[in-house]
Write a protein that holds these residues in place. Structure first.
Motif, PDB file in Angstrom:
ATOM      1  N   LYS A 234       1.110  -1.177   0.338  1.00 59.02           N
ATOM      2  CA  LYS A 234      -0.198  -0.276  -0.052  1.00 59.02           C
ATOM      3  C   LYS A 234       0.888   1.265  -0.305  1.00 59.02           C
ATOM      4  CE  LYS A 234      -3.649  -1.909   2.149  1.00 59.02           C
ATOM      5  NZ  LYS A 234      -4.965  -2.014   3.131  1.00 59.02           N
ATOM      6  N   LYS A 235       0.025   2.137  -0.651  1.00 55.27           N
ATOM      7  CA  LYS A 235       1.017   4.097  -0.755  1.00 55.27           C
ATOM      8  C   LYS A 235       0.570   4.114   0.230  1.00 55.27           C
ATOM      9  CE  LYS A 235      -0.765   4.077  -4.575  1.00 55.27           C
ATOM     10  NZ  LYS A 235      -1.224   4.136  -6.020  1.00 55.27           N
ATOM     11  N   ILE A 236       1.248   5.310   1.192  1.00 54.25           N
ATOM     12  CA  ILE A 236       1.277   5.967   2.202  1.00 54.25           C
ATOM     13  C   ILE A 236       2.467   7.302   1.538  1.00 54.25           C
ATOM     14  CG2 ILE A 236       1.789   6.959   4.764  1.00 54.25           C
ATOM     15  CD1 ILE A 236       1.999   3.972   4.968  1.00 54.25           C
ATOM     16  N   LEU A 237       1.430   8.738   1.974  1.00 58.33           N
ATOM     17  CA  LEU A 237       2.221   9.866   2.025  1.00 58.33           C
ATOM     18  C   LEU A 237       2.267  10.267   2.531  1.00 58.33           C
ATOM     19  CD1 LEU A 237       3.136  12.670  -0.108  1.00 58.33           C
ATOM     20  CD2 LEU A 237       0.482  12.496  -0.047  1.00 58.33           C
ATOM     21  N   ILE A 238       3.591  11.492   3.302  1.00 58.04           N
ATOM     22  CA  ILE A 238       3.848  11.591   4.466  1.00 58.04           C
ATOM     23  C   ILE A 238       4.486  14.028   4.058  1.00 58.04           C
ATOM     24  CG2 ILE A 238       5.202  12.435   6.441  1.00 58.04           C
ATOM     25  CD1 ILE A 238       6.342   9.082   5.197  1.00 58.04           C
ATOM     26  N   ILE A 239       3.403  14.254   4.669  1.00 56.88           N
ATOM     27  CA  ILE A 239       3.534  15.620   4.370  1.00 56.88           C
ATOM     28  C   ILE A 239       3.585  16.112   5.585  1.00 56.88           C
ATOM     29  CG2 ILE A 239       2.225  17.873   3.659  1.00 56.88           C
ATOM     30  CD1 ILE A 239       0.239  15.391   2.215  1.00 56.88           C
ATOM     31  N   ASP A 240       5.019  17.181   5.848  1.00 53.29           N
ATOM     32  CA  ASP A 240       6.015  17.297   6.865  1.00 53.29           C
ATOM     33  C   ASP A 240       6.709  17.707   6.438  1.00 53.29           C
ATOM     34  OD1 ASP A 240       7.278  18.034   9.171  1.00 53.29           O
ATOM     35  OD2 ASP A 240       6.261  16.506  10.207  1.00 53.29           O
ATOM     36  N   ASP A 241       6.789  19.358   7.163  1.00 54.53           N
ATOM     37  CA  ASP A 241       8.384  20.331   6.608  1.00 54.53           C
ATOM     38  C   ASP A 241       9.080  20.366   7.242  1.00 54.53           C
ATOM     39  OD1 ASP A 241       6.896  21.294   8.806  1.00 54.53           O
ATOM     40  OD2 ASP A 241       6.843  22.932   8.190  1.00 54.53           O
ATOM     41  N   THR A 242       8.932  19.177   8.005  1.00 56.24           N
ATOM     42  CA  THR A 242      10.222  18.721   8.958  1.00 56.24           C
ATOM     43  C   THR A 242      11.522  18.082   8.058  1.00 56.24           C
ATOM     44  OG1 THR A 242       9.392  19.383  11.357  1.00 56.24           O
ATOM     45  CG2 THR A 242      10.957  18.059  11.473  1.00 56.24           C
ATOM     46  N   GLU A 243      12.593  17.840   8.088  1.00 56.42           N
ATOM     47  CA  GLU A 243      13.441  17.421   7.646  1.00 56.42           C
ATOM     48  C   GLU A 243      13.640  15.845   7.749  1.00 56.42           C
ATOM     49  OE1 GLU A 243      17.631  16.689   4.422  1.00 56.42           O
ATOM     50  OE2 GLU A 243      17.292  18.253   6.099  1.00 56.42           O
ATOM     51  N   MET A 244      13.654  15.852   9.322  1.00 57.46           N
ATOM     52  CA  MET A 244      14.268  14.474   9.745  1.00 57.46           C
ATOM     53  C   MET A 244      13.309  14.223  10.852  1.00 57.46           C
ATOM     54  SD  MET A 244      17.559  14.223   9.690  1.00 57.46           S
ATOM     55  CE  MET A 244      17.907  13.084  11.005  1.00 57.46           C
ATOM     56  N   LEU A 245      11.756  14.725  10.533  1.00 56.69           N
ATOM     57  CA  LEU A 245      10.796  13.444  11.151  1.00 56.69           C
ATOM     58  C   LEU A 245      10.342  13.196   9.726  1.00 56.69           C
ATOM     59  CD1 LEU A 245       7.554  14.724  13.773  1.00 56.69           C
ATOM     60  CD2 LEU A 245       7.421  13.635  10.925  1.00 56.69           C
ATOM     61  N   LEU A 246      10.834  14.140   8.593  1.00 58.29           N
ATOM     62  CA  LEU A 246      10.024  12.310   7.211  1.00 58.29           C
ATOM     63  C   LEU A 246      10.608  11.416   7.322  1.00 58.29           C
ATOM     64  CD1 LEU A 246       9.424  15.440   4.934  1.00 58.29           C
ATOM     65  CD2 LEU A 246       8.192  14.057   5.352  1.00 58.29           C
ATOM     66  N   ILE A 247      12.087  11.924   7.222  1.00 59.63           N
ATOM     67  CA  ILE A 247      13.188  10.044   7.447  1.00 59.63           C
ATOM     68  C   ILE A 247      12.887   9.996   8.575  1.00 59.63           C
ATOM     69  CG2 ILE A 247      15.781   9.863   7.900  1.00 59.63           C
ATOM     70  CD1 ILE A 247      16.668  13.098   6.620  1.00 59.63           C
ATOM     71  N   PHE A 248      12.166   9.983   9.895  1.00 62.11           N
ATOM     72  CA  PHE A 248      12.507   8.881  10.134  1.00 62.11           C
ATOM     73  C   PHE A 248      11.087   8.173  10.677  1.00 62.11           C
ATOM     74  CE2 PHE A 248       9.580   8.651  14.546  1.00 62.11           C
ATOM     75  CZ  PHE A 248       9.742   7.688  15.149  1.00 62.11           C
ATOM     76  N   VAL A 249       9.829   9.120  10.050  1.00 63.80           N
ATOM     77  CA  VAL A 249       8.532   8.424  10.235  1.00 63.80           C
ATOM     78  C   VAL A 249       8.432   7.459   8.707  1.00 63.80           C
ATOM     79  CG1 VAL A 249       5.742   8.566   9.214  1.00 63.80           C
ATOM     80  CG2 VAL A 249       7.037   9.865  10.844  1.00 63.80           C
ATOM     81  N   ALA A 250       9.526   7.954   7.309  1.00 63.33           N
ATOM     82  CA  ALA A 250       9.406   6.319   6.446  1.00 63.33           C
ATOM     83  C   ALA A 250       9.879   5.240   6.402  1.00 63.33           C
ATOM     84  CB  ALA A 250      10.380   7.549   5.277  1.00 63.33           C
ATOM     85  N   ASP A 251      11.267   6.021   7.406  1.00 66.68           N
ATOM     86  CA  ASP A 251      12.402   4.543   7.533  1.00 66.68           C
ATOM     87  C   ASP A 251      11.845   3.818   8.409  1.00 66.68           C
ATOM     88  OD1 ASP A 251      14.474   5.386   5.941  1.00 66.68           O
ATOM     89  OD2 ASP A 251      16.201   6.273   7.857  1.00 66.68           O
TER      90      ASP A 251
END
Length: 665
Positions: free
Chosen positions: A265-282
């Motif tokens: 399944k596809k998940i889209l993460i929308i956040d302007d904090t770079e490290m949080l994007l990395i943390f959530v995606a990882d």
């Protein structure tokens, strides 16, 4: 990423976090946050590079955390060179003021050192720590992301600039090449190699593999040949390194890609904090390797990506750089292709997030920041199992703009009654007062006064309303004031608790009087003669306005020289908790009983009245508060810092019990 990583319970075990922090109080605060985001990891604190190396030899940290605010005296390059040699698989996070967001983005996750701007949001800090403690292995790649093994000249030059260093970094290679980078107060002022100078020399030096670095003092006669800011000089080099890494990763993907692998399944993460994007995606990619994860740093990009890819779930931050989360939700509902996509909102703005979830039917769950990987994985799995919305909710109607009311001038009372003085509350021995003269008529046009701020107060009992003034009696002679007399009053207070912001800076403190004695200093221009204010006073009753602001203070003479208790700068930590203030989590530190820090608080007042006895002795001095801003100092000689007096708590006899002060930012 597992929700519960292996326990690091012993300093002798490999792993854990080593914090290098000069200030003890700040070390306690950051350690508390680290234990929240990495509860299974050992956290140790070092106050210098030398102490850090000693501790690291025992615990072999998984993560080094360095605070460059304030900058260390020197030795950053030598310190990180030794870390690279001894702990090549460790990662590093540096907290500093003045970082470059463009440079952080260009260097990306491949950098040996991750930088976070100070002050920072607690959620951003937590995401960075959790991401750095994770596997950091992108899909289809044999190579993990940046560790100290990948330390590059770009990382070390950033350290020197952020540390506001004045030094020369010399680079030498095994085949005899040499160059030098000159730093003056954190700026690159001159670069030279064997054949080049300026920016071309930096490009050449950056491409030398495994150059030996050494550091010397900056000579006094070095000219400034470079005027560009250091991020602009380093950005092209970082972009070149990122492109080389990307090409390498593309080759790996083409060699290892399995076209028959099932697509999840596809998940889209929308956040302007770079490290949080990395943390959530990882975190999500590690929990389920079949997931297709997409990220967007702005609301506009997220809306566009959602329309083109139609993900199964959207993870949305409420506060974005270009719009709020509710506008993203509205745009999703207004598009038929995205109206039935469920949204998981993530934010530290708990109140706004709850209101958005109530108004917009596509918000099916919320996750308050900061959060741990386990909570994220559990909530995402639950929502993916539920699937898309059965019906497309409607976007709420936009509120209509109401016309502005016509400007009106409030009617002024014909006569403004004078506020009764505290000495007219029935005191039998207070029969006279020194009062200011009436104001002189002015030929200037009147100016509208700015409204005074409303200060919330937590008090058990306010001063009772004044009774009717007694009938006039024969008064002894009184002195008159030709101009308002300014008085500064200094109190000795104990810090019961202090509240730190999410960037670990002092935000507020709760203070209690440790001694009733106060120090009073008259304005040198005082026209009041013969009133003995050179003796000590003790703080008496306090009168508050209806909105809780301090109106007047009554000081009673002690007939002894003023002697305030000595200040005490240390603050023993008795308890720590993570509180929410204005929807943001803050760290609350509480001192144990009889072991708190002692500060001096100075407030500016005007002399309102002097209460006299029938024997013409001073019974009390009544002062009127001038403003809500006060000065808080650790000692008599220090400059102190401005705070706003935000709350006053009185005991049943209208005497001071506690104060709440908030830092002026």
């Amino acid at each position: 990423m597992p929700a519960n990583p292996p326990t690091k319970s012993s300093d002798n075990a490999t792993g854990g976090i080593l914090l290098v922090e000069e200030y003890s109080a700040l070390g306690v605060a950051i350690t508390s946050a680290l234990r929240k985001f990495a509860p299974q990891h050992t956290v140790r604190v070092a106050h210098s590079f030398a102490e850090a190396e000693t501790i690291a030899a025992v615990m072999r940290p998984e993560l080094f955390l360095l605070d460059l605010d304030p900058p260390p005296p020197s030795g950053e390059i030598a310190f990180f060179k030794r870390l690279r040699m001894l702990y090549p698989d460790a990662r590093a996070l540096v907290i500093a003021a003045g970082t470059s967001s463009e440079l952080r983005t260009a260097r990306g996750t491949t950098g040996a050192i991750q930088f976070i701007e100070k002050p920072f949001d607690l959620a951003e800090f937590g995401a960075a720590v959790q991401a750095l403690l994770g596997p950091w292995t992108p899909p289809h790649s044999r190579h993990g992301r940046g560790t100290l093994r990948d330390l590059h000249l770009v990382d070390l030059v950033q350290l020197k600039c952020l540390a506001l260093s004045s030094a020369v970094v010399r680079v030498e290679t095994a085949d005899g090449k040499s160059g030098a980078i000159y730093f003056r107060r954190g700026q690159i002022c001159h670069i030279v190699s064997d054949t080049l100078t300026g920016t071309p020399a930096l490009q050449e030096i950056a491409n030398w593999p495994d150059g030996h670095l050494s550091e010397t003092d900056l000579p006094l006669d070095i000219p400034t040949t470079i005027s560009a800011a250091w991020p602009a000089l380093l950005l092209p080099i970082a972009q070149q390194l990122a492109e080389e890494t990307r090409q390498q990763s593309l080759g790996e993907v083409q060699a290892e890609e399995n076209p028959t692998a099932p697509a999840g399944k596809k998940i889209l993460i929308i956040d302007d904090t770079e490290m949080l994007l990395i943390f959530v995606a990882d975190t999500l990619a590690t929990a389920d390797k079949t997931l297709q994860i997409m990220t967007a740093p702005t609301g506009a990009e997220g809306i566009q990506l959602a329309a083109s890819t139609e993900p199964d779930l959207i993870l949305l931050d409420y506060s974005l750089t270009d719009m709020t989360g509710e506008w993203v939700c509205r745009a999703l509902l207004e598009n038929e292709a995205t109206a039935r996509i469920p949204v998981l909102m993530m934010s530290g703005h708990v109140g706004e997030m709850a209101r958005t979830a109530q108004d917009y039917g596509n918000v099916v769950a919320s996750l308050p920041k900061p959060f741990l990987s386990g909570a994220l994985i559990s909530e995402v799995k639950r929502l993916l199992a539920v699937g898309s919305l059965t019906t497309a909710p409607r976007a709420p109607a936009l509120p209509k703009a109401s016309p502005l009311p016509a400007a009106t001038t409030p009617a002024l009372p014909k006569e403004i009654p004078a506020a009764p003085l505290p000495n007219r509350r029935g005191s039998s021995n207070a029969v006279a007062a020194v009062e200011p003269p009436p104001a002189l008529p002015s030929t200037e046009s009147p100016k509208s006064a700015a409204p005074e701020p409303v200060i919330p107060v937590a008090s058990e009992q306010k001063s009772p309303p004044p009774s009717a003034p007694p009938a006039k009696a024969a008064r002894p002679p009184t002195a008159s004031l030709a101009r308002p007399t300014e008085v500064s009053v200094t109190l000795a207070l104990e810090v019961v608790s202090m509240q730190l912001t999410t960037s670990f800076r002092m935000e507020a403190a709760t203070l209690q009087p440790c001694n009733p004695v106060v120090s009073v200093k008259m304005d040198d221009r005082s026209d009041l003669k013969g009133v003995p204010l050179e003796n000590g006073f003790r703080l008496g009753t306090i009168r508050l306005f209806d909105d809780g602001r301090v109106d007047t203070m009554r000081l009673v003479p002690t007939h002894q020289p003023p002697q305030l208790p000595a200040a005490k700068s240390s603050f023993a930590i008795g308890g720590m908790s993570l509180e929410r203030t204005n929807s943001h989590p803050n760290l609350q530190l509480t001192a144990p009983e009889n072991d708190s820090m002692r500060v001096l608080l100075t407030t500016q007042c005007e002399l309102l009245a002097v209460e006299l006895s029938v024997a013409f002795e001073v019974v009390a001095v009544v002062l009127q508060a001038r403003e809500a801003t006060v000065l808080v100092r650790n000692s008599q000689g220090s400059r102190g810092a401005p705070f706003v007096l935000e709350g006053v708590e009185l005991n049943p006899t209208a005497e001071l019990r506690a104060l709440l002060v908030r830092a002026v930012i």
